[in-house]
Design a protein around this motif. Structure first.
Motif, PDB file in Angstrom:
ATOM      1  N   LYS A 293       0.850  -1.186   0.000  1.00 11.23           N
ATOM      2  CA  LYS A 293       0.000   0.000   0.000  1.00 11.23           C
ATOM      3  C   LYS A 293       0.891   1.243   0.000  1.00 11.23           C
ATOM      4  CE  LYS A 293      -3.410  -2.896   0.676  1.00 11.23           C
ATOM      5  NZ  LYS A 293      -4.266  -3.308  -0.475  1.00 11.23           N
ATOM      6  N   PRO A 294       0.349   2.401  -0.398  1.00 12.49           N
ATOM      7  CA  PRO A 294       1.147   3.634  -0.316  1.00 12.49           C
ATOM      8  C   PRO A 294       1.608   3.882   1.116  1.00 12.49           C
ATOM      9  CG  PRO A 294      -0.826   3.993  -1.630  1.00 12.49           C
ATOM     10  CD  PRO A 294      -0.977   2.638  -0.996  1.00 12.49           C
ATOM     11  N   LEU A 295       2.809   4.425   1.246  1.00  6.63           N
ATOM     12  CA  LEU A 295       3.399   4.661   2.561  1.00  6.63           C
ATOM     13  C   LEU A 295       3.327   6.131   2.935  1.00  6.63           C
ATOM     14  CD1 LEU A 295       6.698   2.559   2.304  1.00  6.63           C
ATOM     15  CD2 LEU A 295       4.552   1.887   3.412  1.00  6.63           C
ATOM     16  N   ASN A 296       3.014   6.381   4.191  1.00  6.72           N
ATOM     17  CA  ASN A 296       3.178   7.718   4.739  1.00  6.72           C
ATOM     18  C   ASN A 296       4.624   7.886   5.170  1.00  6.72           C
ATOM     19  OD1 ASN A 296       0.409   8.414   4.499  1.00  6.72           O
ATOM     20  ND2 ASN A 296      -0.032   7.287   6.385  1.00  6.72           N
ATOM     21  N   LEU A 297       5.091   9.114   5.200  1.00  8.10           N
ATOM     22  CA  LEU A 297       6.446   9.356   5.675  1.00  8.10           C
ATOM     23  C   LEU A 297       6.505   9.137   7.177  1.00  8.10           C
ATOM     24  CD1 LEU A 297       7.308  12.448   3.505  1.00  8.10           C
ATOM     25  CD2 LEU A 297       8.560  10.306   3.510  1.00  8.10           C
ATOM     26  N   THR A 298       7.586   8.515   7.639  1.00  8.48           N
ATOM     27  CA  THR A 298       7.707   8.168   9.058  1.00  8.48           C
ATOM     28  C   THR A 298       8.550   9.181   9.819  1.00  8.48           C
ATOM     29  OG1 THR A 298       9.614   6.761   8.553  1.00  8.48           O
ATOM     30  CG2 THR A 298       7.443   5.719   8.601  1.00  8.48           C
ATOM     31  N   ILE A 299       8.659  10.382   9.281  1.00 10.18           N
ATOM     32  CA  ILE A 299       9.395  11.439   9.969  1.00 10.18           C
ATOM     33  C   ILE A 299       8.443  12.599  10.197  1.00 10.18           C
ATOM     34  CG2 ILE A 299      11.708  10.853   9.201  1.00 10.18           C
ATOM     35  CD1 ILE A 299      11.396  12.644   6.853  1.00 10.18           C
ATOM     36  N   GLY A 300       8.642  13.310  11.285  1.00  7.79           N
ATOM     37  CA  GLY A 300       7.669  14.312  11.685  1.00  7.79           C
ATOM     38  C   GLY A 300       7.889  15.689  11.109  1.00  7.79           C
ATOM     39  N   ASN A 301       9.038  15.933  10.487  1.00 10.15           N
ATOM     40  CA  ASN A 301       9.275  17.246   9.904  1.00 10.15           C
ATOM     41  C   ASN A 301      10.172  17.091   8.693  1.00 10.15           C
ATOM     42  OD1 ASN A 301      12.085  17.204  10.861  1.00 10.15           O
ATOM     43  ND2 ASN A 301      11.172  17.488  12.883  1.00 10.15           N
ATOM     44  N   ALA A 302      10.535  18.203   8.087  1.00  9.78           N
ATOM     45  CA  ALA A 302      11.279  18.159   6.828  1.00  9.78           C
ATOM     46  C   ALA A 302      12.735  17.752   7.005  1.00  9.78           C
ATOM     47  CB  ALA A 302      11.215  19.528   6.148  1.00  9.78           C
ATOM     48  N   ARG A 303      13.200  17.659   8.222  1.00  7.59           N
ATOM     49  CA  ARG A 303      14.583  17.275   8.464  1.00  7.59           C
ATOM     50  C   ARG A 303      14.644  15.807   8.869  1.00  7.59           C
ATOM     51  NH1 ARG A 303      18.884  20.240  12.590  1.00  7.59           N
ATOM     52  NH2 ARG A 303      20.695  18.966  12.038  1.00  7.59           N
ATOM     53  N   VAL A 304      15.336  15.003   8.079  1.00  8.18           N
ATOM     54  CA  VAL A 304      15.409  13.569   8.337  1.00  8.18           C
ATOM     55  C   VAL A 304      16.526  13.277   9.325  1.00  8.18           C
ATOM     56  CG1 VAL A 304      15.697  11.295   7.303  1.00  8.18           C
ATOM     57  CG2 VAL A 304      14.608  13.120   5.998  1.00  8.18           C
ATOM     58  N   ASN A 305      16.237  12.449  10.310  1.00  7.33           N
ATOM     59  CA  ASN A 305      17.243  12.049  11.280  1.00  7.33           C
ATOM     60  C   ASN A 305      17.988  10.818  10.763  1.00  7.33           C
ATOM     61  OD1 ASN A 305      18.790  11.428  13.487  1.00  7.33           O
ATOM     62  ND2 ASN A 305      17.084  10.719  14.751  1.00  7.33           N
ATOM     63  N   PHE A 306      19.280  10.975  10.475  1.00  5.00           N
ATOM     64  CA  PHE A 306      20.065   9.862   9.966  1.00  5.00           C
ATOM     65  C   PHE A 306      20.948   9.262  11.053  1.00  5.00           C
ATOM     66  CE2 PHE A 306      19.093  11.994   5.909  1.00  5.00           C
ATOM     67  CZ  PHE A 306      18.542  10.912   5.247  1.00  5.00           C
ATOM     68  N   ASN A 307      20.512   9.375  12.295  1.00  4.09           N
ATOM     69  CA  ASN A 307      21.219   8.760  13.403  1.00  4.09           C
ATOM     70  C   ASN A 307      21.291   7.250  13.179  1.00  4.09           C
ATOM     71  OD1 ASN A 307      22.135   7.857  15.909  1.00  4.09           O
ATOM     72  ND2 ASN A 307      21.097   9.521  16.981  1.00  4.09           N
ATOM     73  N   LYS A 308      22.469   6.669  13.395  1.00  6.15           N
ATOM     74  CA  LYS A 308      22.655   5.242  13.139  1.00  6.15           C
ATOM     75  C   LYS A 308      22.427   4.393  14.380  1.00  6.15           C
ATOM     76  CE  LYS A 308      25.797   6.106   9.289  1.00  6.15           C
ATOM     77  NZ  LYS A 308      27.167   5.928   8.750  1.00  6.15           N
ATOM     78  N   THR A 309      21.752   4.943  15.363  1.00  2.00           N
ATOM     79  CA  THR A 309      21.305   4.152  16.501  1.00  2.00           C
ATOM     80  C   THR A 309      19.789   4.221  16.555  1.00  2.00           C
ATOM     81  OG1 THR A 309      21.465   6.030  18.045  1.00  2.00           O
ATOM     82  CG2 THR A 309      23.412   4.611  17.805  1.00  2.00           C
ATOM     83  N   PHE A 310      19.177   3.127  16.976  1.00  2.69           N
ATOM     84  CA  PHE A 310      17.721   3.073  17.072  1.00  2.69           C
ATOM     85  C   PHE A 310      17.357   2.272  18.306  1.00  2.69           C
ATOM     86  CE2 PHE A 310      13.601   1.027  15.912  1.00  2.69           C
ATOM     87  CZ  PHE A 310      12.841   2.184  15.836  1.00  2.69           C
ATOM     88  N   LYS A 311      16.747   2.950  19.273  1.00  7.94           N
ATOM     89  CA  LYS A 311      16.359   2.329  20.538  1.00  7.94           C
ATOM     90  C   LYS A 311      17.540   1.620  21.192  1.00  7.94           C
ATOM     91  CE  LYS A 311      11.501   1.749  19.251  1.00  7.94           C
ATOM     92  NZ  LYS A 311      10.359   0.811  19.077  1.00  7.94           N
ATOM     93  N   GLY A 312      18.708   2.265  21.111  1.00  6.49           N
ATOM     94  CA  GLY A 312      19.907   1.744  21.749  1.00  6.49           C
ATOM     95  C   GLY A 312      20.726   0.789  20.906  1.00  6.49           C
ATOM     96  N   ASP A 313      20.214   0.366  19.752  1.00  4.44           N
ATOM     97  CA  ASP A 313      20.936  -0.566  18.882  1.00  4.44           C
ATOM     98  C   ASP A 313      21.763   0.203  17.850  1.00  4.44           C
ATOM     99  OD1 ASP A 313      19.835  -2.881  20.074  1.00  4.44           O
ATOM    100  OD2 ASP A 313      18.002  -2.626  18.901  1.00  4.44           O
ATOM    101  N   VAL A 314      22.957  -0.309  17.549  1.00  2.41           N
ATOM    102  CA  VAL A 314      23.846   0.323  16.577  1.00  2.41           C
ATOM    103  C   VAL A 314      23.587  -0.277  15.200  1.00  2.41           C
ATOM    104  CG1 VAL A 314      26.235   0.798  15.948  1.00  2.41           C
ATOM    105  CG2 VAL A 314      25.585   0.679  18.362  1.00  2.41           C
ATOM    106  N   LEU A 315      23.321   0.590  14.212  1.00  2.00           N
ATOM    107  CA  LEU A 315      23.001   0.154  12.859  1.00  2.00           C
ATOM    108  C   LEU A 315      24.025   0.685  11.869  1.00  2.00           C
ATOM    109  CD1 LEU A 315      19.174   0.970  12.946  1.00  2.00           C
ATOM    110  CD2 LEU A 315      20.242  -1.250  13.357  1.00  2.00           C
ATOM    111  N   LYS A 316      24.086   0.051  10.714  1.00  2.00           N
ATOM    112  CA  LYS A 316      24.977   0.518   9.652  1.00  2.00           C
ATOM    113  C   LYS A 316      24.420   1.762   8.977  1.00  2.00           C
ATOM    114  CE  LYS A 316      28.622  -0.169   6.950  1.00  2.00           C
ATOM    115  NZ  LYS A 316      29.998  -0.123   7.466  1.00  2.00           N
ATOM    116  N   ARG A 317      23.101   1.846   8.858  1.00  3.83           N
ATOM    117  CA  ARG A 317      22.420   3.002   8.281  1.00  3.83           C
ATOM    118  C   ARG A 317      21.260   3.389   9.201  1.00  3.83           C
ATOM    119  NH1 ARG A 317      26.359   2.799   5.598  1.00  3.83           N
ATOM    120  NH2 ARG A 317      26.582   2.794   3.324  1.00  3.83           N
TER     121      ARG A 317
END
Length: 230
Positions: free
Chosen positions: A7-31
């Motif tokens: 289905k079409p996706l809504n954007l999962t960010i709340g404003n025009a600035r995207v957060n490219f932090n490579k941690t998510f809920k304490g986990d370290v990610l490559k992207r």
């Protein structure tokens, strides 16, 4: 042709600035987590194309092909769940496939997968000696996830590619899709296609999306592997 799961996706960010932090809920990610989210939805889209026998244009041969999901590569993803699960629910169970785990002291080996190796280090060892040994064992710039990222993807353009393809399969024409992009992405700085008489910009996005679906079918969304032979 209608899609079964996508289905079409809504954007999962709340404003025009995207957060490219490579941690998510304490986990370290490559992207950033947004790109793993898009990988998930492109796998779902690939399953849709596979099951519904949707033809795509191969960017190399310019011939129409039908994709097949590489079941072996995606075996650990639980493809049946991807069809209907939310990303967050699926991620909570599957994040160990993607996160970069920190070294820990263990009393008993519970995970004997090939994602880890185990060392016996004498407590009296010098730190410099241990470091030299570990450096020889670990590949430079390696990442501890089988499903890491070596490809560069930008979240907003990738999100847009997905929606353009889904809107197209829902029956919207190119001009309508251009209008949908203007409405859904108006607050964001990503480059947006402009309408011309032939809708060439939308056509290019569709071809690029088809190429990405073909890559995704064999696991080439995040990492470069051999191209499938259809």
């Amino acid at each position: 042709m209608l899609l079964t799961y996508s289905k079409p996706l809504n954007l999962t960010i709340g404003n025009a600035r995207v957060n490219f932090n490579k941690t998510f809920k304490g986990d370290v990610l490559k992207r950033s987590i947004q790109l793993y989210r898009m990988w998930f939805f492109f796998v779902r889209l690939t399953i849709d194309c596979d099951e519904n026998q949707i033809t795509l244009i191969d960017p190399d041969t310019k011939q129409k092909i039908k994709v097949k999901v590489d079941q072996e590569f995606y075996e650990e993803w639980d493809l049946e769940r991807i069809k209907t699960d939310t990303f967050d629910l699926w991620w909570n169970d599957k994040k160990s496939l993607f996160i970069q785990t920190e070294p820990t002291v263990i009393d008993k080996i519970k995970d004997d997968s090939d994602r880890y190796f185990y060392l016996k280090i004498h407590k009296g060892s010098k730190i410099t000696d241990v470091t030299k040994v570990i450096k020889k064992m670990i590949v430079k710039d390696s990442y501890s996830s089988k499903f890491g990222f070596t490809k560069q993807h930008k979240y907003l353009p990738t999100h847009m590619k997905y929606n353009v393809f889904v809107w197209n399969k829902m029956g919207f024409n190119r001009k309508q899709i251009c209008e949908l992009i203007g409405t859904n992405y108006k607050h964001y700085t990503a480059r947006k296609p402009k309408w011309d008489d032939q809708g060439n910009s939308i056509r290019r996005i569709l071809r690029n999306t088809e190429s990405l679906i073909i890559d995704t079918s064999l696991g080439n969304f995040g990492i470069k592997r051999e191209k499938p032979i259809y």
